[in-house]
Design an enzyme around this catalytic site. Structure first.
Site, mmCIF file in Angstrom:
data_model
loop_
_atom_site.group_PDB
_atom_site.id
_atom_site.type_symbol
_atom_site.label_atom_id
_atom_site.label_comp_id
_atom_site.label_asym_id
_atom_site.label_seq_id
_atom_site.Cartn_x
_atom_site.Cartn_y
_atom_site.Cartn_z
ATOM 1 N N LYS A 242 129.017 21.924 5.470
ATOM 2 C CA LYS A 242 128.358 20.856 4.700
ATOM 3 C C LYS A 242 127.991 19.705 5.630
ATOM 4 O O LYS A 242 128.853 19.107 6.260
ATOM 5 C CB LYS A 242 129.286 20.358 3.587
ATOM 6 C CG LYS A 242 128.787 19.097 2.864
ATOM 7 C CD LYS A 242 129.690 18.670 1.708
ATOM 8 C CE LYS A 242 129.278 17.314 1.126
ATOM 9 N NZ LYS A 242 130.173 16.843 0.043
ATOM 10 N N LYS A 254 128.677 6.163 -6.248
ATOM 11 C CA LYS A 254 130.139 6.181 -6.191
ATOM 12 C C LYS A 254 130.669 4.870 -6.770
ATOM 13 O O LYS A 254 130.154 3.796 -6.468
ATOM 14 C CB LYS A 254 130.603 6.378 -4.753
ATOM 15 C CG LYS A 254 130.376 7.810 -4.281
ATOM 16 C CD LYS A 254 131.145 8.133 -3.037
ATOM 17 C CE LYS A 254 130.969 9.598 -2.672
ATOM 18 N NZ LYS A 254 131.726 10.501 -3.565
ATOM 19 N N ARG A 329 127.612 20.973 -3.034
ATOM 20 C CA ARG A 329 127.380 22.341 -3.514
ATOM 21 C C ARG A 329 125.885 22.640 -3.637
ATOM 22 O O ARG A 329 125.477 23.796 -3.539
ATOM 23 C CB ARG A 329 128.135 22.555 -4.832
ATOM 24 C CG ARG A 329 127.672 21.689 -5.952
ATOM 25 C CD ARG A 329 128.669 21.631 -7.098
ATOM 26 N NE ARG A 329 129.818 20.766 -6.789
ATOM 27 C CZ ARG A 329 130.828 20.532 -7.615
ATOM 28 N NH1 ARG A 329 130.860 21.126 -8.808
ATOM 29 N NH2 ARG A 329 131.828 19.745 -7.287
HETATM 30 N N1 BES Z 1 131.946 14.055 -0.575
HETATM 31 C C1 BES Z 1 132.519 14.045 -1.869
HETATM 32 C C2 BES Z 1 133.960 14.532 -1.866
HETATM 33 C C3 BES Z 1 134.952 13.678 -1.133
HETATM 34 C C4 BES Z 1 135.625 12.679 -1.783
HETATM 35 C C5 BES Z 1 135.239 13.924 0.198
HETATM 36 C C6 BES Z 1 136.546 11.911 -1.102
HETATM 37 C C7 BES Z 1 136.153 13.165 0.874
HETATM 38 C C8 BES Z 1 136.815 12.165 0.241
HETATM 39 C C9 BES Z 1 131.728 14.936 -2.817
HETATM 40 O O1 BES Z 1 130.365 15.020 -2.579
HETATM 41 C C10 BES Z 1 131.896 14.387 -4.185
HETATM 42 O O2 BES Z 1 131.459 13.302 -4.420
HETATM 43 N N2 BES Z 1 132.553 15.157 -5.049
HETATM 44 C C11 BES Z 1 132.795 14.751 -6.401
HETATM 45 C C12 BES Z 1 132.504 15.934 -7.279
HETATM 46 C C13 BES Z 1 132.421 15.584 -8.738
HETATM 47 C C14 BES Z 1 131.223 14.704 -9.025
HETATM 48 C C15 BES Z 1 132.340 16.867 -9.529
HETATM 49 C C16 BES Z 1 134.259 14.347 -6.520
HETATM 50 O O3 BES Z 1 135.113 14.971 -5.902
HETATM 51 O O4 BES Z 1 134.522 13.386 -7.233
HETATM 52 ZN ZN ZN Z 2 129.778 14.704 -0.591
HETATM 53 ZN ZN ZN Z 3 129.282 13.455 -3.509
#
Ligand code: BES
Ligand code: ZN
Ligand code: ZN
Length: 472
Positions: A242, A254, A329
């Site tokens: 990724k 976020k 994803r």
């Molecule tokens: N890059 C993030 C995941 C992440 C979070 C990596 C904290 C490292 C530290 C990923 O793209 C993301 O935002 N995932 C979401 C998925 C959700 C929206 C289903 C998450 O984990 O909240």
């Molecule tokens: Zn991410």
């Molecule tokens: Zn994300």
């Protein structure tokens, strides 16, 4: 860090590795030195004996036999890290590491901990902060030249991956990262092809293009290949990383105050997979591997993809986007779909994919799942040997149910529960070959360093995968 294998110790900084049953007579310790050593290493640890200009360090490991071997080896890495810090305080430029009758694994682990802990990210500082220590001489007949060389390659790969992760997005956009891959590939004789936006459009990588729509920078899709003429595998292994160079969440921005602070690290999977193929190629392991890196930032620019959009992916499947922060994803699915053309032995991805993975196991292990149990079983073994442990989650089809959409083939989020597994199940739908998913969101980045895993990017996963392929 440079390593050398030497016959006779020459440095003024000499390190001897021992355990409770080692014979210390070759050190010719005086009575007072022996007493000092006994006091300092009663519970195990390192004693420092000065015979200026020489400094002699004796590390005695006193783990009892009940301790697992992998746990004891990690003690050696940590001791190497800690002694490396002492050597830098003493301004030592090099050091000789000898073993008092231990095996090669202990010497290598100690050296590795010292080297990995010596990493610094100084790009944004004035000169003058550099560690003095630059060379480790391994003076141990039980260690082969090849083992020392391979240690050099994996250390370089980890340093390289940490640099990529630690560089903020201002200096590590998707196009810049692709240039870094080119430099690395040249150095290791890896074949490389970088696709720009128009080629990505031609390939109909709808997921990657959707995530890129809110960005000012172009996306990139990088293909790297290393094929040893004596490769043991007929069908290649495809590694996918990724490469989200920055994750704002996109329009699903976020939320909390600090949740974006370290999102420059969202290309940790790309760093690990490109670092792994680098180390494999340098070591000339007898394998055929291909590495695919889809890359972009994820931003809420004017044309950004929006919750509710339905995206047509590289393989023609449609995805209802319900959260633009589940962008990893989207880009990985296209890469996994692209990977099918190689008729691979398996497809494996590494990704900082879910906060849920990090909440489950913190930085102590990566989350693994997949539909090829023999690969997962071997990863477990490598994980213990390298202390990059693998926490396996189930991969039952029940979890795929959560991705059903009312208006498309699937939706890109599966709800609050089992978030790491539904993410993996989403990706599995694109793989037409055995598939393994590694979620490294927990261990790939440390706000504060822990021993030889220094602050920032860790490169966690490279030593694991190198060990896995080296033992194939
Ligand atoms: N890059 C993030 C995941 C992440 C979070 C990596 C904290 C490292 C530290 C990923 O793209 C993301 O935002 N995932 C979401 C998925 C959700 C929206 C289903 C998450 O984990 O909240
Ligand atoms: Zn991410
Ligand atoms: Zn994300």
């Amino acid at each position: 860090m440079q390593y050398a294998k030497i016959k006779k110790s020459k440095s003024d900084y000499k390190i001897y590795l021992a355990n409770a049953s080692s014979d210390l007579s070759s050190l010719n310790l005086s009575a007072s030195e022996t007493e000092h050593l006994e006091i300092q290493t009663k519970k195990g640890g390192t004693a420092h004996i000065q015979r200026l200009p020489e400094h002699i360090f004796i590390y005695i490991n006193r783990d009892d036999e009940k301790k697992e071997n992998w746990w004891t080896l990690e003690e050696f890495r940590k001791a190497g890290d800690s002694l490396g810090r002492t050597l830098n305080k003493l301004k030592a430029k090099d050091t000789d590491i000898s073993s008092l009758g231990l095996g090669s694994d202990q010497t290598l682990a100690f050296s590795e901990g010292m080297a990995l802990g010596n990493y610094q990210f100084l790009r944004y500082f004035k000169p003058g902060k550099e560690n003095s220590l630059a060379k480790i001489n391994i003076c141990d007949d039980s260690v082969s030249k090849k083992q020392v060389d391979n240690l050099g390659f994996t250390t370089d790969a980890v340093y390289y991956a940490r640099d990529l992760v630690n560089t903020p997005v201002q200096d590590m956009t998707a196009p810049i990262m692709a240039e870094e891959f080119k430099k690395m590939a040249k150095d290791a004789d890896i074949k490389i092809k970088v696709m720009g936006k128009s080629q990505i459009e031609k390939e109909k990588m709808g997921g990657l293009l959707a995530v890129n729509r809110g960005s000012i920078d172009e996306p990139r899709f990088t293909i790297m290949e290393y094929k040893n003429p004596n490769a043991k595998n007929k069908k290649p292994y495809v590694l996918v990383g990724k490469g989200v160079v920055y994750d704002t969440g996109g329009l699903s921005l976020k939320p909390t105050a600090n949740s974006m602070d370290f999102m420059k690290s969202d290309m940790g999977g790309a760093a690990v997979m490109s670092g792994t193929i680098f180390a494999i190629a340098k070591a000339k392991l007898p394998v055929h591997v291909i590495c695919l890196i889809p890359s972009t930032d994820n931003r809420p620019g004017g044309n950004a993809y929006a919750p509710g959009d339905v995206i047509t992916m590289h393989n023609g499947m449609t995805v209802e986007v319900l959260n633009t922060d589940a962008e990893g994803r989207m880009i990985l699915a296209d890469a996994i779909s692209y990977a099918n053309r190689y008729e691979p032995e398996f497809i494996m991805d590494a990704a900082t994919l879910t906060g849920a993975a990090s909440r489950a196991f913190s930085h102590h292990g990566l989350v693994a799942m997949g539909n090829e149990q023999s690969v997962l079983d071997d990863l477990h073994k490598s994980g213990y040997r390298q202390f990059e442990r693998v926490c396996e989650m189930p991969f039952w089809d029940d979890y795929a149910e959560l991705l059903k959409s009312e208006i498309a083939d699937m939706q890109n989020v599966g709800g609050a529960e089992a978030g790491s597994i539904t993410a993996g199940k989403f990706l599995e739908k694109y793989a037409e070959h055995p598939y393994i998913h590694l979620d490294i969101a927990g261990p790939s980045f440390l706000k504060k360093g822990v021993s030889y895993r220094t602050t920032g990017g860790t490169g966690f996963g490279i030593r694991l995968l190198f060990d896995y392929f080296a033992n194939k």
